[in-house]
Design a protein around this motif. Structure first.
Motif, PDB file in Angstrom:
ATOM      1  N   MET A   1       0.841  -1.212   0.000  1.00 22.63           N
ATOM      2  CA  MET A   1       0.000   0.000   0.000  1.00 22.63           C
ATOM      3  C   MET A   1       0.868   1.252   0.000  1.00 22.63           C
ATOM      4  N   SER A   2       0.363   2.336  -0.591  1.00 21.45           N
ATOM      5  CA  SER A   2       1.103   3.590  -0.625  1.00 21.45           C
ATOM      6  C   SER A   2       0.968   4.320   0.710  1.00 21.45           C
ATOM      7  N   PHE A   3       1.805   5.348   0.892  1.00 21.30           N
ATOM      8  CA  PHE A   3       1.738   6.156   2.101  1.00 21.30           C
ATOM      9  C   PHE A   3       0.352   6.770   2.254  1.00 21.30           C
ATOM     10  N   TYR A   4      -0.198   7.279   1.158  1.00 20.00           N
ATOM     11  CA  TYR A   4      -1.524   7.885   1.220  1.00 20.00           C
ATOM     12  C   TYR A   4      -2.592   6.874   1.622  1.00 20.00           C
ATOM     13  N   GLU A   5      -2.494   5.669   1.085  1.00 20.90           N
ATOM     14  CA  GLU A   5      -3.486   4.647   1.436  1.00 20.90           C
ATOM     15  C   GLU A   5      -3.392   4.275   2.909  1.00 20.90           C
ATOM     16  N   GLU A  17     -12.090  12.332   7.981  1.00 26.17           N
ATOM     17  CA  GLU A  17     -12.244  12.249   6.525  1.00 26.17           C
ATOM     18  C   GLU A  17     -10.979  12.722   5.822  1.00 26.17           C
ATOM     19  N   SER A  18     -10.646  12.091   4.697  1.00 26.58           N
ATOM     20  CA  SER A  18      -9.529  12.545   3.864  1.00 26.58           C
ATOM     21  C   SER A  18      -9.813  12.200   2.409  1.00 26.58           C
ATOM     22  N   ARG A  19      -9.156  12.948   1.515  1.00 24.94           N
ATOM     23  CA  ARG A  19      -9.321  12.701   0.081  1.00 24.94           C
ATOM     24  C   ARG A  19      -7.997  12.937  -0.612  1.00 24.94           C
ATOM     25  N   VAL A  20      -7.767  12.190  -1.688  1.00 22.70           N
ATOM     26  CA  VAL A  20      -6.561  12.369  -2.498  1.00 22.70           C
ATOM     27  C   VAL A  20      -6.962  12.973  -3.827  1.00 22.70           C
ATOM     28  N   PHE A  26      -5.801  15.588   1.154  1.00 18.90           N
ATOM     29  CA  PHE A  26      -6.454  16.711   1.816  1.00 18.90           C
ATOM     30  C   PHE A  26      -7.218  16.205   3.034  1.00 18.90           C
ATOM     31  N   VAL A  27      -7.069  16.917   4.166  1.00 16.51           N
ATOM     32  CA  VAL A  27      -7.790  16.566   5.396  1.00 16.51           C
ATOM     33  C   VAL A  27      -8.479  17.834   5.904  1.00 16.51           C
TER      34      VAL A  27
END
Length: 273
Positions: A1-5, A17-20, A26-27
């Motif tokens: 998995m990636s860092f973002y995941e 909540e967060s979004r890529v 973005f948080v």
């Protein structure tokens, strides 16, 4: 998995909540502020953290798919693990919640706090204070306890004679009087039995700031009644503190001695710490 995941999964476990979007995570931490993560090394891992005003989307909400050129992100730190990234988000969310609470208390935009008028008091932890009723102060001390922003509310009631005694002693004083001088005078008054010790009343500790703001109008409405009851309790001086208060100071204003705050007046008592 990636860092973002990994980070998104860890934030989701915290209910955050967060979004890529466009290689940035973005948080949103409030309606107007967001945190942005920009990975600089996927294997290490390493990521820069930015704070930015959350842009307004077409539907009136906020999100990373809005026009990002209308605001400027500010670099605030870098992290090197998912755990550090989550801690950074929690710290920024706590700070933002505290700033919002202090602003709400000081400005009282909806006029819910009656006669209470809060001002910020310098120091650590953060404190806002308002005069209350006739002879009281309401303090709200805000700190981070075990990683969670916490507000503690306390009502402090002073002897009704205190203000008159201070005015008498400070009459004719040139320039502002510092807090240390006032504290020394109060120590003298207490030592001479001229005033009663202050009375305090706890009004709760809050981690849900929305609940505190809901309770504040009730507190504002009842501070005068609480002050009266606290003062009435303190007036039973013989029971609580012993009989060291001689007579009514209101009848003896002309006989009040001048206290020597420099400690070099042989005829006056030295200040009490």
């Amino acid at each position: 998995m990636s860092f973002y995941e990994d980070l998104a999964a860890a934030l989701d476990a915290e209910g955050i909540e967060s979004r890529v979007n466009d290689e940035t995570l973005f948080v949103p931490i409030s309606s107007g502020v967001e945190i942005q993560f920009d990975v600089t090394n996927e294997l290490l891992p390493a990521a820069n953290i930015y704070i930015a005003a959350a842009p307004e989307s077409c539907d009136g909400g906020t999100g990373p798919d809005a026009d990002e050129e209308e605001f400027e992100a500010v670099l605030v730190s870098a992290v090197f693990s998912v755990d550090a990234a989550v801690d950074a988000v929690l710290d920024h969310m706590a700070t933002d919640a505290i700033v919002d609470l202090v602003d709400e208390l000081v400005t009282d935009p909806d006029g819910r706090f009656g006669d209470l008028q809060f001002t910020a008091v310098e120091g650590e932890p953060i404190t806002v204070r308002s005069p209350a009723a006739e002879n009281s102060e309401l303090d709200i001390v805000i700190d981070i306890v075990d990683g969670e922003p916490t507000a503690t509310v306390t009502l402090t009631t002073f002897d009704p004679d205190l203000e008159a005694l201070l005015d008498d002693q400070l009459d004719g004083t040139d320039g502002p009087v510092d807090d240390e001088t006032v504290a020394e005078l109060i120590g003298c008054f207490l030592a001479e039995g001229l005033i009663l010790p202050e009375q305090t009343m706890g009004l709760g500790t809050y981690t849900e700031f929305g609940r505190l703001l809901t309770v504040m109008p009730f507190i504002a409405e009842h501070v005068a009644d609480w002050e009266e009851e606290l003062t009435s309790t303190a007036d039973d001086y013989d029971v609580l503190f012993g009989d060291s208060r001689d007579g009514d100071t209101e009848d003896d204003d002309d006989d009040i001695e001048d206290f020597d705050l420099d400690g070099d007046d042989e005829d006056g008592p030295a200040p009490q710490g």
